[in-house]
Motif scaffolding. Structure first.
Motif, short mmCIF file in Angstrom:
data_model
loop_
_atom_site.label_atom_id
_atom_site.label_comp_id
_atom_site.label_asym_id
_atom_site.label_seq_id
_atom_site.Cartn_x
_atom_site.Cartn_y
_atom_site.Cartn_z
N TYR A 102 17.03 56.31 63.17
CA TYR A 102 17.26 56.76 64.12
C TYR A 102 19.36 56.60 64.10
O TYR A 102 19.63 56.61 64.84
CB TYR A 102 16.60 56.37 65.81
N ALA B 20 10.78 56.79 60.64
CA ALA B 20 10.23 55.73 61.00
C ALA B 20 10.35 54.48 59.74
O ALA B 20 10.52 53.33 59.95
CB ALA B 20 9.46 55.40 61.83
N GLU C 129 9.30 51.68 66.81
CA GLU C 129 10.55 51.42 67.53
C GLU C 129 10.21 50.80 68.09
O GLU C 129 11.55 49.89 69.25
CB GLU C 129 9.78 52.83 69.11
N SER D 256 4.83 55.13 64.79
CA SER D 256 6.97 55.37 64.67
C SER D 256 7.03 55.08 66.56
O SER D 256 7.61 54.32 66.33
CB SER D 256 7.09 57.07 65.31
#
Ligand SMILES: [Mn+2]
Ligand SMILES: [Mn+2]
Ligand SMILES: [Mn+2]
Ligand SMILES: [Mn+2]
Lengths: 172, 172
Positions: free
Chosen positions: A4, B133, B168, B164
């Motif tokens: 990201y 990811a 995260e 994902s």
DNA sequence: CTAATATTTTAGCCAAGGTTAACTTATTAG
DNA sequence: CTAATAAGTTAACCTTGGCTAAAATATTAG
């Protein structure tokens, strides 16, 4: 390396004159710059051009290996298309120098065809193994891999392979 | 649930008369039964039929959202094709009830078109996020996602989404 | 308002990938 | 060896998705 990092295209140039889009509204899902966007679609169109050829040579190699010969009737059955379709596609494969055959006889791969088959097979295997390592059922993995394989870059393939390998070791 | 449960098709029926393949030689990569194999290819052919339509409605929705209107000149630039090609495809989208427009005017999505766009967009987003990811670079992830998205089943999508999400949280 | 420019559509072309139906060639049964 | 069957090819057709060139429509500049 953190994921990201490049979210959206806040700072990207836009040459449209009526660019009054407020910065805050389109955060993470803004459109990429036109030329990069076009590159994405071009890559897909490109993949489509070789997709079927890859599947054919891969299948022919498999049939040669497992059945000893590759008859177009088997190909038709396995691909789920008519023999006429196979015949026409094989003509194309021959004109591209990927396949060789005498009329009404079994098919063979040229050097070039074998090279393509080997690469396609390996790529297919990596994607399939990855999907199974991810936890996808065998049936679904096979279906998804058949389509996905043609749209996976080398970079992604490498990552998939590493993932499968690690899964193999640390797998519960 | 362990991966690699169904490796190969050792016990699968083969109706070819000259089936003298020794069991030991083709371990992990035997051919799937003909009908299942055909199903795989059929699924891919199926995806190909809607692929372009999905990309179009998705792009139109994006343009409407980010630029306020969807002009076919923008679509042509973003897709990297000629305006004539866009015009013809839009005619098809209209005949399928996905797009509406008056001649020489901007494009709009029908209810049906918006529904397809929403689904396509979400699926695209899931695949893209998953690739990032996984560790794939943004540039490559965008290219791969553009093609892969059309060949990913719901089962795989769910797994990608879960991956994902976990990434995260636990991401270093 | 008119002329230049930009956009959209149309027409005519092409290749790929599918179909069915008819024909040709090989293989197999008797 | 011949007749039936299986396998492969060809012809005629269709849709999709590209292209270029020309025509039609809208928009913008002066
Ligand atoms: Mn394959
Ligand atoms: Mn495939
Ligand atoms: Mn998409
Ligand atoms: Mn796409």
């Amino acid at each position: 390396m953190l994921p990201y990092e490049h979210i959206g295209y806040i700072g990207a140039m836009t040459n449209s004159p009526n660019d009054v889009t407020p910065y805050r509204l389109c955060k993470a899902d803004a459109l990429p710059p036109s030329d990069q966007h076009a590159q994405q679609y071009a890559a897909v169109r490109n993949a489509h051009e070789t997709e079927l050829l890859e599947d054919y040579v891969e299948l022919i190699a498999d049939l040669l290996k497992h059945q000893g010969e590759a008859r177009s009737t088997d190909i038709a059955a396995r691909m789920g298309v008519s023999q006429a379709t196979v015949s026409k596609t094989v003509t194309r494969l021959k004109s591209l120098g990927l396949v060789s055959s005498k009329p009404y006889r079994s098919l063979f791969l040229t050097e070039k065809g074998e090279a393509m088959a080997a690469m396609s097979h390996q790529r297919h295997a990596i994607v399939l193994k990855f999907l199974r390592a991810l936890g996808v059922s065998d049936h679904t993995a096979r279906i998804d891999a058949e389509g996905m394989e043609h749209h996976v870059s080398q970079e992604t393939l490498d990552i998939m392979q590493r993932f499968s390998r690690e899964q193999e070791r640390g797998g519960s």
